[in-house]
Design a protein around this motif. Structure first.
Motif, PDB file in Angstrom:
ATOM      1  N   ALA A 141       0.819  -1.209   0.000  1.00  0.00           N
ATOM      2  CA  ALA A 141       0.000   0.000   0.000  1.00  0.00           C
ATOM      3  C   ALA A 141       0.854   1.260   0.000  1.00  0.00           C
ATOM      4  O   ALA A 141       0.582   2.213  -0.746  1.00  0.00           O
ATOM      5  CB  ALA A 141      -0.946  -0.003   1.207  1.00  0.00           C
ATOM      6  N   VAL A 142       1.874   1.266   0.833  1.00  0.00           N
ATOM      7  CA  VAL A 142       2.766   2.426   0.905  1.00  0.00           C
ATOM      8  C   VAL A 142       3.542   2.583  -0.401  1.00  0.00           C
ATOM      9  O   VAL A 142       3.744   3.702  -0.896  1.00  0.00           O
ATOM     10  CB  VAL A 142       3.729   2.294   2.106  1.00  0.00           C
ATOM     11  N   PHE A 143       3.981   1.465  -0.975  1.00  0.00           N
ATOM     12  CA  PHE A 143       4.709   1.508  -2.233  1.00  0.00           C
ATOM     13  C   PHE A 143       3.828   2.061  -3.362  1.00  0.00           C
ATOM     14  O   PHE A 143       4.259   2.916  -4.146  1.00  0.00           O
ATOM     15  CB  PHE A 143       5.201   0.107  -2.592  1.00  0.00           C
ATOM     16  N   THR A 144       2.593   1.591  -3.419  1.00  0.00           N
ATOM     17  CA  THR A 144       1.671   2.069  -4.452  1.00  0.00           C
ATOM     18  C   THR A 144       1.375   3.558  -4.286  1.00  0.00           C
ATOM     19  O   THR A 144       1.274   4.304  -5.277  1.00  0.00           O
ATOM     20  CB  THR A 144       0.361   1.265  -4.409  1.00  0.00           C
ATOM     21  N   LYS A 145       1.252   4.011  -3.056  1.00  0.00           N
ATOM     22  CA  LYS A 145       1.027   5.434  -2.800  1.00  0.00           C
ATOM     23  C   LYS A 145       2.198   6.257  -3.319  1.00  0.00           C
ATOM     24  O   LYS A 145       2.008   7.353  -3.871  1.00  0.00           O
ATOM     25  CB  LYS A 145       0.832   5.671  -1.299  1.00  0.00           C
ATOM     26  N   MET A 146       3.419   5.735  -3.151  1.00  0.00           N
ATOM     27  CA  MET A 146       4.590   6.430  -3.683  1.00  0.00           C
ATOM     28  C   MET A 146       4.525   6.513  -5.206  1.00  0.00           C
ATOM     29  O   MET A 146       4.810   7.568  -5.799  1.00  0.00           O
ATOM     30  CB  MET A 146       5.875   5.732  -3.249  1.00  0.00           C
ATOM     31  N   LEU A 147       4.135   5.407  -5.854  1.00  0.00           N
ATOM     32  CA  LEU A 147       4.031   5.408  -7.311  1.00  0.00           C
ATOM     33  C   LEU A 147       3.060   6.481  -7.788  1.00  0.00           C
ATOM     34  O   LEU A 147       3.312   7.162  -8.793  1.00  0.00           O
ATOM     35  CB  LEU A 147       3.576   4.036  -7.812  1.00  0.00           C
ATOM     36  N   GLU A 148       1.969   6.639  -7.062  1.00  0.00           N
ATOM     37  CA  GLU A 148       0.984   7.655  -7.427  1.00  0.00           C
ATOM     38  C   GLU A 148       1.556   9.058  -7.309  1.00  0.00           C
ATOM     39  O   GLU A 148       1.254   9.936  -8.122  1.00  0.00           O
ATOM     40  CB  GLU A 148      -0.253   7.510  -6.534  1.00  0.00           C
ATOM     41  N   LYS A 149       2.415   9.269  -6.305  1.00  0.00           N
ATOM     42  CA  LYS A 149       3.001  10.592  -6.096  1.00  0.00           C
ATOM     43  C   LYS A 149       4.046  10.949  -7.143  1.00  0.00           C
ATOM     44  O   LYS A 149       4.186  12.116  -7.513  1.00  0.00           O
ATOM     45  CB  LYS A 149       3.633  10.680  -4.704  1.00  0.00           C
ATOM     46  N   ILE A 150       4.797   9.948  -7.613  1.00  0.00           N
ATOM     47  CA  ILE A 150       5.929  10.257  -8.489  1.00  0.00           C
ATOM     48  C   ILE A 150       5.629  10.070  -9.974  1.00  0.00           C
ATOM     49  O   ILE A 150       6.459  10.425 -10.817  1.00  0.00           O
ATOM     50  CB  ILE A 150       7.165   9.415  -8.118  1.00  0.00           C
ATOM     51  N   GLN A 151       4.472   9.522 -10.305  1.00  0.00           N
ATOM     52  CA  GLN A 151       4.185   9.308 -11.724  1.00  0.00           C
ATOM     53  C   GLN A 151       4.189  10.640 -12.475  1.00  0.00           C
ATOM     54  O   GLN A 151       3.724  11.659 -11.978  1.00  0.00           O
ATOM     55  CB  GLN A 151       2.835   8.616 -11.904  1.00  0.00           C
ATOM     56  N   GLY A 152       4.766  10.625 -13.645  1.00  0.00           N
ATOM     57  CA  GLY A 152       4.805  11.816 -14.476  1.00  0.00           C
ATOM     58  C   GLY A 152       5.902  12.808 -14.146  1.00  0.00           C
ATOM     59  O   GLY A 152       6.045  13.823 -14.826  1.00  0.00           O
ATOM     60  N   GLN A 153       6.675  12.521 -13.096  1.00  0.00           N
ATOM     61  CA  GLN A 153       7.744  13.438 -12.715  1.00  0.00           C
ATOM     62  C   GLN A 153       8.974  13.229 -13.613  1.00  0.00           C
ATOM     63  O   GLN A 153       9.239  12.128 -14.067  1.00  0.00           O
ATOM     64  CB  GLN A 153       8.139  13.234 -11.252  1.00  0.00           C
ATOM     65  N   GLU A 154       9.711  14.312 -13.841  1.00  0.00           N
ATOM     66  CA  GLU A 154      10.878  14.249 -14.719  1.00  0.00           C
ATOM     67  C   GLU A 154      12.124  13.759 -13.974  1.00  0.00           C
ATOM     68  O   GLU A 154      12.184  13.756 -12.758  1.00  0.00           O
ATOM     69  CB  GLU A 154      11.150  15.637 -15.306  1.00  0.00           C
ATOM     70  N   ARG A 155      13.113  13.336 -14.742  1.00  0.00           N
ATOM     71  CA  ARG A 155      14.451  12.955 -14.275  1.00  0.00           C
ATOM     72  C   ARG A 155      14.461  11.680 -13.429  1.00  0.00           C
ATOM     73  O   ARG A 155      15.397  11.449 -12.661  1.00  0.00           O
ATOM     74  CB  ARG A 155      15.127  14.103 -13.499  1.00  0.00           C
ATOM     75  N   CYS A 156      13.443  10.829 -13.551  1.00  0.00           N
ATOM     76  CA  CYS A 156      13.427   9.561 -12.816  1.00  0.00           C
ATOM     77  C   CYS A 156      14.290   8.534 -13.544  1.00  0.00           C
ATOM     78  O   CYS A 156      14.068   8.245 -14.724  1.00  0.00           O
ATOM     79  CB  CYS A 156      12.005   9.034 -12.674  1.00  0.00           C
ATOM     80  N   LEU A 157      15.259   7.977 -12.840  1.00  0.00           N
ATOM     81  CA  LEU A 157      16.150   6.973 -13.414  1.00  0.00           C
ATOM     82  C   LEU A 157      15.515   5.592 -13.409  1.00  0.00           C
ATOM     83  O   LEU A 157      15.614   4.848 -14.378  1.00  0.00           O
ATOM     84  CB  LEU A 157      17.462   6.928 -12.618  1.00  0.00           C
ATOM     85  N   TRP A 158      14.882   5.220 -12.298  1.00  0.00           N
ATOM     86  CA  TRP A 158      14.266   3.916 -12.166  1.00  0.00           C
ATOM     87  C   TRP A 158      13.498   3.821 -10.845  1.00  0.00           C
ATOM     88  O   TRP A 158      13.714   4.609  -9.932  1.00  0.00           O
ATOM     89  CB  TRP A 158      15.295   2.778 -12.209  1.00  0.00           C
ATOM     90  N   VAL A 159      12.613   2.819 -10.797  1.00  0.00           N
ATOM     91  CA  VAL A 159      11.915   2.438  -9.568  1.00  0.00           C
ATOM     92  C   VAL A 159      12.152   0.944  -9.376  1.00  0.00           C
ATOM     93  O   VAL A 159      11.923   0.156 -10.305  1.00  0.00           O
ATOM     94  CB  VAL A 159      10.400   2.716  -9.666  1.00  0.00           C
ATOM     95  N   THR A 160      12.633   0.540  -8.206  1.00  0.00           N
ATOM     96  CA  THR A 160      12.907  -0.878  -7.997  1.00  0.00           C
ATOM     97  C   THR A 160      11.617  -1.674  -7.856  1.00  0.00           C
ATOM     98  O   THR A 160      10.745  -1.342  -7.056  1.00  0.00           O
ATOM     99  CB  THR A 160      13.758  -1.118  -6.731  1.00  0.00           C
ATOM    100  N   SER A 161      11.544  -2.732  -8.637  1.00  0.00           N
ATOM    101  CA  SER A 161      10.450  -3.676  -8.456  1.00  0.00           C
ATOM    102  C   SER A 161      10.663  -4.388  -7.121  1.00  0.00           C
ATOM    103  O   SER A 161      11.801  -4.686  -6.747  1.00  0.00           O
ATOM    104  CB  SER A 161      10.447  -4.688  -9.602  1.00  0.00           C
ATOM    105  N   PRO A 162       9.608  -4.667  -6.361  1.00  0.00           N
ATOM    106  CA  PRO A 162       9.747  -5.357  -5.073  1.00  0.00           C
ATOM    107  C   PRO A 162      10.571  -6.639  -5.192  1.00  0.00           C
ATOM    108  O   PRO A 162      10.497  -7.362  -6.186  1.00  0.00           O
ATOM    109  CB  PRO A 162       8.301  -5.652  -4.680  1.00  0.00           C
ATOM    110  N   ASP A 163      11.367  -6.909  -4.164  1.00  0.00           N
ATOM    111  CA  ASP A 163      12.286  -8.036  -4.195  1.00  0.00           C
ATOM    112  C   ASP A 163      12.335  -8.724  -2.839  1.00  0.00           C
ATOM    113  O   ASP A 163      11.835  -8.199  -1.846  1.00  0.00           O
ATOM    114  CB  ASP A 163      13.694  -7.576  -4.598  1.00  0.00           C
ATOM    115  N   VAL A 164      12.953  -9.902  -2.821  1.00  0.00           N
ATOM    116  CA  VAL A 164      13.172 -10.653  -1.585  1.00  0.00           C
ATOM    117  C   VAL A 164      14.679 -10.765  -1.408  1.00  0.00           C
ATOM    118  O   VAL A 164      15.372 -11.352  -2.252  1.00  0.00           O
ATOM    119  CB  VAL A 164      12.539 -12.058  -1.642  1.00  0.00           C
TER     120      VAL A 164
END
Length: 204
Positions: free
Chosen positions: A56-79
């Motif tokens: 839930a917290v991760f998805t909320k972050m995605l909503e906040k940063i979508q469309g923003q410039e200069r993003c290099l990457w977002v890590t897919s969840p991992d173990v």
């Protein structure tokens, strides 16, 4: 190579003219998008799986940063330490992250070299895993393969000049480490100075 730092706002602004500095956003302790944009620096976003992934917290972050410039990457969840389980999570989360029009990083974990890597489905390769695996020839070869395929390569948990040197030898484009957030005034300046020096030729 970029040093991506979470938090440390005052120190980052002081050195914002450095070509080796950027931001690392974290779902739980996230700098404001406004602050990140104000520096003009490149940035990336982690999933905080090392401290316990919260969808839930991760998805909320995605909503906040979508469309923003200069993003290099977002890590897919991992173990941590488990490449097979990480790939299963990647299969679920990669299309979700891409649906927010954000570039995806696959986090390399222990034993990834023995599995099929979905190279065409991500833009960045994040060298994670145990310390032993991170510093292994297997991780090094995967980093080289990622570079050959035009991927951005990042190494996590880099908290010393020695580890910075290893990351440079791997051909990494960026690194991060918690020490830079905890001790920004003592860790960031010498690291930025080191990154300005020529890389010494050292055998793997």
């Amino acid at each position: 190579m970029l040093l991506l730092v979470n938090g440390a706002t005052k120190t980052i602004k002081r050195y914002s003219d450095s070509r080796h500095l950027g931001h690392l956003l974290n779902p739980r302790k996230m700098n404001s998008v406004e602050m990140v944009n104000s520096t003009g620096l490149m940035w990336a976003a982690d999933n905080d799986a090392f401290n316990g992934f919260n969808p839930a917290v991760f998805t909320k972050m995605l909503e906040k940063i979508q469309g923003q410039e200069r993003c290099l990457w977002v890590t897919s969840p991992d173990v941590v330490g488990d490449a097979e389980k990480t790939l299963k999570l990647f299969n679920h989360w990669e299309p979700i992250i891409h649906s927010y029009n954000l570039p995806v990083a696959l986090v390399g974990q222990d034993d990834l070299e023995s599995l099929e890597v979905p190279w065409d489905r991500f833009e960045a390769f994040f060298i994670g895993g145990s310390t032993k695996w991170k510093l292994s020839e297997s991780a090094y070869k995967l980093a080289l393969e990622a570079k050959k395929r035009g991927k951005w390569v990042h190494m996590g948990r880099v908290n010393s000049i020695k580890r910075l040197e290893i990351a440079r030898l791997y051909g990494c484009d960026s690194v991060d480490g918690s020490g830079f957030s905890r001790f920004p005034d003592t860790k960031i300046p010498p690291s930025l100075e080191y990154l300005e020096t020529p890389l010494q030729e050292v055998l793997f």
